[in-house]
Design a protein around this motif. Structure first.
Motif, PDB file in Angstrom:
ATOM      1  N   LEU A 329      -2.360   3.014   7.346  1.00  0.00           N
ATOM      2  CA  LEU A 329      -1.277   4.306   6.667  1.00  0.00           C
ATOM      3  C   LEU A 329       0.441   4.228   6.927  1.00  0.00           C
ATOM      4  N   LEU A 330       0.528   3.461   8.009  1.00  0.00           N
ATOM      5  CA  LEU A 330       2.134   3.604   7.874  1.00  0.00           C
ATOM      6  C   LEU A 330       2.683   2.804   6.951  1.00  0.00           C
ATOM      7  N   THR A 331       1.870   1.251   7.274  1.00  0.00           N
ATOM      8  CA  THR A 331       2.458   0.087   5.595  1.00  0.00           C
ATOM      9  C   THR A 331       2.082   0.640   4.561  1.00  0.00           C
ATOM     10  N   ALA A 332       0.191   1.542   4.031  1.00  0.00           N
ATOM     11  CA  ALA A 332       0.557   2.202   2.976  1.00  0.00           C
ATOM     12  C   ALA A 332       2.326   2.916   2.580  1.00  0.00           C
ATOM     13  N   LEU A 333       2.499   3.717   3.121  1.00  0.00           N
ATOM     14  CA  LEU A 333       3.480   5.185   3.351  1.00  0.00           C
ATOM     15  C   LEU A 333       5.256   4.135   3.116  1.00  0.00           C
ATOM     16  N   LEU A 334       4.978   3.421   3.929  1.00  0.00           N
ATOM     17  CA  LEU A 334       6.539   2.250   3.288  1.00  0.00           C
ATOM     18  C   LEU A 334       6.161   1.513   2.066  1.00  0.00           C
ATOM     19  N   LEU A 335       5.349   0.866   1.363  1.00  0.00           N
ATOM     20  CA  LEU A 335       4.895   0.318   0.203  1.00  0.00           C
ATOM     21  C   LEU A 335       5.006   1.784  -0.828  1.00  0.00           C
ATOM     22  N   ALA A 336       4.657   2.429   0.101  1.00  0.00           N
ATOM     23  CA  ALA A 336       4.864   4.083  -1.330  1.00  0.00           C
ATOM     24  C   ALA A 336       6.556   4.083  -1.323  1.00  0.00           C
ATOM     25  N   LEU A 337       7.239   3.891  -0.230  1.00  0.00           N
ATOM     26  CA  LEU A 337       8.010   4.452  -0.719  1.00  0.00           C
ATOM     27  C   LEU A 337       9.419   3.684  -1.342  1.00  0.00           C
ATOM     28  N   GLY A 338       8.940   2.546  -0.252  1.00  0.00           N
ATOM     29  CA  GLY A 338       9.235   1.490  -1.642  1.00  0.00           C
ATOM     30  C   GLY A 338       9.410   1.295  -3.026  1.00  0.00           C
ATOM     31  N   GLY A 339       7.807   1.343  -3.921  1.00  0.00           N
ATOM     32  CA  GLY A 339       7.686   1.267  -4.951  1.00  0.00           C
ATOM     33  C   GLY A 339       8.244   2.934  -5.935  1.00  0.00           C
ATOM     34  N   GLY A 340       8.209   4.174  -5.569  1.00  0.00           N
ATOM     35  CA  GLY A 340       9.394   5.119  -5.781  1.00  0.00           C
ATOM     36  C   GLY A 340      10.360   4.967  -5.938  1.00  0.00           C
ATOM     37  N   LEU A 341      11.327   3.735  -4.560  1.00  0.00           N
ATOM     38  CA  LEU A 341      12.577   3.950  -5.549  1.00  0.00           C
ATOM     39  C   LEU A 341      12.649   2.687  -6.046  1.00  0.00           C
ATOM     40  N   VAL A 342      12.106   2.177  -6.429  1.00  0.00           N
ATOM     41  CA  VAL A 342      12.250   1.337  -7.503  1.00  0.00           C
ATOM     42  C   VAL A 342      11.808   1.791  -8.995  1.00  0.00           C
ATOM     43  N   LEU A 343      10.545   2.092  -8.674  1.00  0.00           N
ATOM     44  CA  LEU A 343      10.464   3.499 -10.317  1.00  0.00           C
ATOM     45  C   LEU A 343      11.825   4.443 -10.806  1.00  0.00           C
ATOM     46  N   ASN A 344      12.707   4.142  -9.693  1.00  0.00           N
ATOM     47  CA  ASN A 344      13.670   4.935 -10.759  1.00  0.00           C
ATOM     48  C   ASN A 344      14.358   3.464 -11.695  1.00  0.00           C
ATOM     49  N   LEU A 345      13.763   2.307 -11.340  1.00  0.00           N
ATOM     50  CA  LEU A 345      14.798   1.675 -12.285  1.00  0.00           C
ATOM     51  C   LEU A 345      13.493   1.366 -13.527  1.00  0.00           C
ATOM     52  N   MET A 473       3.487  -0.362  -5.606  1.00  0.00           N
ATOM     53  CA  MET A 473       3.282   0.710  -5.932  1.00  0.00           C
ATOM     54  C   MET A 473       1.651  -0.206  -5.832  1.00  0.00           C
ATOM     55  N   GLY A 474       1.013  -1.351  -5.878  1.00  0.00           N
ATOM     56  CA  GLY A 474       0.280  -1.091  -6.520  1.00  0.00           C
ATOM     57  C   GLY A 474      -0.970  -0.836  -4.751  1.00  0.00           C
ATOM     58  N   SER A 475      -0.415  -1.684  -4.189  1.00  0.00           N
ATOM     59  CA  SER A 475      -1.162  -1.691  -2.794  1.00  0.00           C
ATOM     60  C   SER A 475      -1.000  -0.253  -2.294  1.00  0.00           C
ATOM     61  N   ALA A 476      -0.107   0.587  -2.872  1.00  0.00           N
ATOM     62  CA  ALA A 476       0.034   1.854  -2.089  1.00  0.00           C
ATOM     63  C   ALA A 476      -1.244   2.428  -2.015  1.00  0.00           C
ATOM     64  N   LEU A 477      -0.934   2.361  -4.072  1.00  0.00           N
ATOM     65  CA  LEU A 477      -2.309   3.373  -4.726  1.00  0.00           C
ATOM     66  C   LEU A 477      -3.528   2.837  -4.343  1.00  0.00           C
ATOM     67  N   ALA A 478      -3.391   1.424  -4.354  1.00  0.00           N
ATOM     68  CA  ALA A 478      -4.984   0.626  -3.412  1.00  0.00           C
ATOM     69  C   ALA A 478      -6.015   2.014  -2.476  1.00  0.00           C
ATOM     70  N   TYR A 479      -3.947   2.082  -1.838  1.00  0.00           N
ATOM     71  CA  TYR A 479      -4.822   2.445  -0.530  1.00  0.00           C
ATOM     72  C   TYR A 479      -5.902   4.394  -0.777  1.00  0.00           C
ATOM     73  N   ALA A 488      -4.158  10.404   1.267  1.00  0.00           N
ATOM     74  CA  ALA A 488      -4.037   9.978   0.022  1.00  0.00           C
ATOM     75  C   ALA A 488      -2.842  10.561  -0.535  1.00  0.00           C
ATOM     76  N   LEU A 489      -3.156  11.788  -0.151  1.00  0.00           N
ATOM     77  CA  LEU A 489      -2.040  13.111  -0.696  1.00  0.00           C
ATOM     78  C   LEU A 489      -0.391  12.715   0.163  1.00  0.00           C
ATOM     79  N   LEU A 490      -0.817  12.243   1.583  1.00  0.00           N
ATOM     80  CA  LEU A 490       0.614  11.496   2.044  1.00  0.00           C
ATOM     81  C   LEU A 490       1.413  10.767   1.320  1.00  0.00           C
ATOM     82  N   VAL A 491       0.464   9.515   1.033  1.00  0.00           N
ATOM     83  CA  VAL A 491       0.694   8.266   0.168  1.00  0.00           C
ATOM     84  C   VAL A 491       1.345   9.084  -0.775  1.00  0.00           C
ATOM     85  N   PHE A 492       0.823  10.003  -1.498  1.00  0.00           N
ATOM     86  CA  PHE A 492       1.477  10.391  -3.404  1.00  0.00           C
ATOM     87  C   PHE A 492       2.811  10.628  -2.662  1.00  0.00           C
TER      88      PHE A 492
END
Length: 734
Positions: A329-345, A473-479, A488-492
């Protein structure tokens, strides 16, 4: 100069008119001796006895043929049609239509369908067109037959519900074929134990009225360490004639399957098993491919004795999930945070971020206003991500194959979003003001910025972000799609925090806020310039709609856009007028909704399958055929609304270098289109635990496991994958 007989010239002219006119009067048979009436030249019969599928057959008279690409199918309300399955026809070059496929003597078509709850009969319109190929060489106008077929007794029970119905099914304990379809976990329960250190026992328990396919089940060990599974020892099942798989074996109620572990298990406390399987509600829906991950303890199992131990009287439930929880869960949350940041670009989000950037500039003179902007924007982002997360988890739990960005498979959603982007563009161009006076530029601008506008900007940013899949984002969403609902809601929500983080930083870190330019009159020009990316986004969404539903849908959304512009124009004029003028605004707004309502009724246009040079359309059968032949395959799952997909195509896949690489490696490029709902592609996505598109899988020529590539491609990455798949040596540095 060659002379053409007047009679032959007239026949050709009549043929051309029949082919090109969408609506033409019936041919006068008395005037064309020897020609059969169209319903005798092409005798159509239909069979809807099998649930979920209509079988059509044309008996074609001698000297007549049908065009494959001129067949169209449309259903009445309450019935949704899938893609018609038609055999390949005879290919030739038509004088008027170019390269076509035709059928002689007879042809069969299979048309899958789903029905809404309460539907008792199947109403279809079937359009087709054909020609007489000897003198007189005449083509009939397009002919439409209306079919009304009784549904099988159980078929009407499998109607697909909306989000509310899906949420209502969660936790439902009603079984089987006499009610709405159960969530996959309730319909098919899987358990496993180790009988001894070399033998496993799997038990599927199906709810009443559900059955499991034997031959659609795959078992595989993960992190094998040299271990593998022997062939499962299936008991005798029930012979079943299936509309999709033909004669096959299924199991009702419960089935226990022993399977042996090959290899030395000494020193291992557990094995991790991936089980993929498929099943149906008897007379109802068929579920997409389901995957469960199980961890099976070996430490408490009896030592291997050579004899098969009796199964335990009570089998403890294994640790199972819908998908691969390959990260914590911790890894998925970190991946989601990074994916959300990159999504800005990502290019899909940039047009909306321009609105937010202007808002932050407007608040440059007030730290309090900057914080307010950031907080309400973040609230809009988090609320939207939470709603999407709840919807996706609920619908997937109810057995629906739903993925990231799948809402853009719905033409109404695409049309509404196009109108919203158009309205925002008009606002930024100064045609209409939503609660902010642009006449007073400067300090008064900040004081007039509304919280509702900030919140709406956050909602809009998430809406347009859904076609994009950023790195991480892919790994985070797959989780998230495999994890329990809370995780799941925490990841989103973490994705939302990543998307909003740059604006939160500017709002709460004064040093960053001081880097912003000071407000001034120049901001009015900037806002008007930034309106044009909004118009381009609206144009792109209309292009997506054209691919989904054709010219009729484009016409409807353009009418809606014109009515929306009229509504906003009159809204501005009504500010200084009486109540009657404001009522007219409501009337215009209601009229805007009418074409969007009819957009939901437009059926996808039936088109002939056009082979693209170097690209093979995805089908499980074709993929299996290529793999059996020892051909490396590059599978590309894409969609017209997927911005990341289009970026990869432009940069890598639609290049001469990629085509040369395919020739060099002998690989086949296979593409699946997920622009519209497609259960076959959804099953493939689920098989590879992908939350959506893009998905790229490279299959080696030796028949080994497919290699899943990252969502963002590079030429070197693709070259490396295909070179290895072809078995060619890869250069390495000594």
């Amino acid at each position: 100069m060659r002379l053409i007989h007047p009679g032959r010239l007239a026949a050709r002219f009549l043929t051309l008119l029949c082919l090109l006119a969408p609506v033409a009067p019936a041919l006068a048979q008395d005037d064309l001796d020897g020609l059969l009436p169209v319903t005798e030249a092409y005798k159509l019969t239909a069979d809807a006895s099998a649930p979920g599928v209509v079988k059509l057959h044309w008996t074609i008279a001698p000297d007549y043929y049908l065009y494959r690409g001129r067949m169209k199918f449309k259903a009445a309300d309450g019935v949704s049609l899938g893609e018609a399955q038609l055999p390949d026809g005879e290919k030739h070059h038509d004088e008027y239509l170019g390269d076509v496929e035709t059928y002689h003597h007879g042809v069969d078509a299979t048309l899958p369908y789903t029905v809404a709850a309460g539907t008792t009969e199947l109403k279809l319109s079937v359009q087709y067109q054909g020609c007489h190929e000897v003198d007189p060489k005449i083509c009939y106008p397009p002919h439409t037959e209306q079919l009304t077929l009784p549904l099988p007794a159980t078929a009407a029970k499998a109607g697909a519900g909306d989000l509310g119905a899906a949420l209502g099914k969660l936790g439902s304990n009603r079984g089987g074929g006499d009610g709405a379809a159960l969530p996959a976990e309730q319909a098919f329960h899987l358990e496993a134990i180790a009988k001894d250190r070399q033998h496993l026992l799997l038990r599927w328990t199906m709810a009443k009225g559900y059955y499991l396919y034997r031959d659609q089940t795959t078992l595989k060990l993960k992190d094998t360490g040299g271990l593998s599974l022997a062939r499962p020892e299936w008991p005798a099942g029930v012979e079943h004639e299936d509309a999709h798989f033909g004669k096959t074996t299924v199991f009702f109620d419960q089935v226990e399957v022993p399977v042996a572990i090959e290899g030395d298990t000494a020193g291992r406390n557990a094995v991790n098993l991936d089980a993929s399987f498929q099943g149906c509600q008897d007379g109802g829906i068929c579920y997409p491919l389901m995957t469960r991950a199980l961890s099976i303890e070996l430490s408490g199992a009896a030592p291997t004795s050579g004899a098969v131990a009796e199964p335990a009287p009570e089998m403890p439930p294994a640790n199972l999930a819908q998908g691969p929880l390959e990260v914590s869960l911790l890894t998925a949350l970190l991946l989601a945070l990074g994916g959300g940041l990159v999504l800005n670009l990502m290019p899909c989000v940039l047009p909306v971020l321009s609105i937010k950037a202007v808002g932050m500039l407007e608040s440059g003179e007030s730290p309090a206003k900057a914080r307010s902007h950031a907080l309400f924007y973040t609230a809009g982002v988090l609320s939207s991500f939470a709603l999407i997360g709840i919807a996706i988890v609920a619908l997937r739990s109810a057995g629906h194959a739903l993925g990231w960005g799948a809402q853009l498979q719905q033409p109404v959603v695409v049309g509404v979003l196009a109108c919203v982007m158009f309205a925002v563009g008009l606002s930024m161009s100064g045609m209409v003001q939503f609660g902010t006076s642009l006449g007073n530029v400067g300090s008064s601008l900040a004081s007039r910025s509304g919280h509702a506008g900030d919140f709406f900007t956050g909602v809009l940013a998430v809406a347009v972000a859904s076609p994009c899949t950023a790195p991480f984002m892919g790994s985070a969403l797959a989780y998230a799609f495999a994890a329990p609902m809370i995780n799941a809601l925490l990841v989103f929500l973490m994705l939302g925090i990543g998307l909003a983080l740059p604006f939160l930083a500017v709002g709460f870190v004064p040093a960053l806020a001081r880097l912003l330019p000071r407000p001034g009159a120049w901001m009015e020009t900037l806002k008007q310039i930034l309106a044009f990316p909004m118009y381009l986004t609206a144009a792109w969404l209309v292009w997506v709609l054209a691919h989904q539903r054709g010219a009729d849908a484009v016409g409807l959304v353009l009418v809606a856009a014109v009515l929306l512009a009229a509504t906003l124009w009159w809204f501005e004029r009504s500010r200084s007028r009486g109540a009657v003028s404001r009522v007219f605004v409501v009337v215009l707004a209601a009229l805007t909704l009418v074409p969007l309502f009819y957009l939901s009724k437009v059926q996808a246009p039936a088109q002939a399958v056009v082979a693209t040079d170097g690209v093979v359309a995805y089908s499980p059968e074709k993929l299996a055929e290529l793999r059996k032949a020892g051909t490396p395959v590059f599978v590309d799952m894409t969609a017209d609304w997927c911005v990341t997909c289009k970026a990869n195509e432009h940069a890598v896949l639609d290049t001469e270098a990629f085509r040369e690489l395919l020739k060099k490696t002998g690989a086949v490029y296979m593409k699946g289109d997920w622009t519209d709902v497609n259960p076959t592609i959804a099953a493939f996505l689920q098989q590879y635990h992908s939350p959506g598109v893009p998905l790229y899988v490279v299959f080696p020529k030796d028949g080994g496991e497919g290699r899943k590539l990252p969502t963002v491609l590079t030429s070197s990455l693709v070259e490396d994958a295909l070179t290895k798949a072809a078995g060619n040596p890869v250069a390495t540095t000594p």
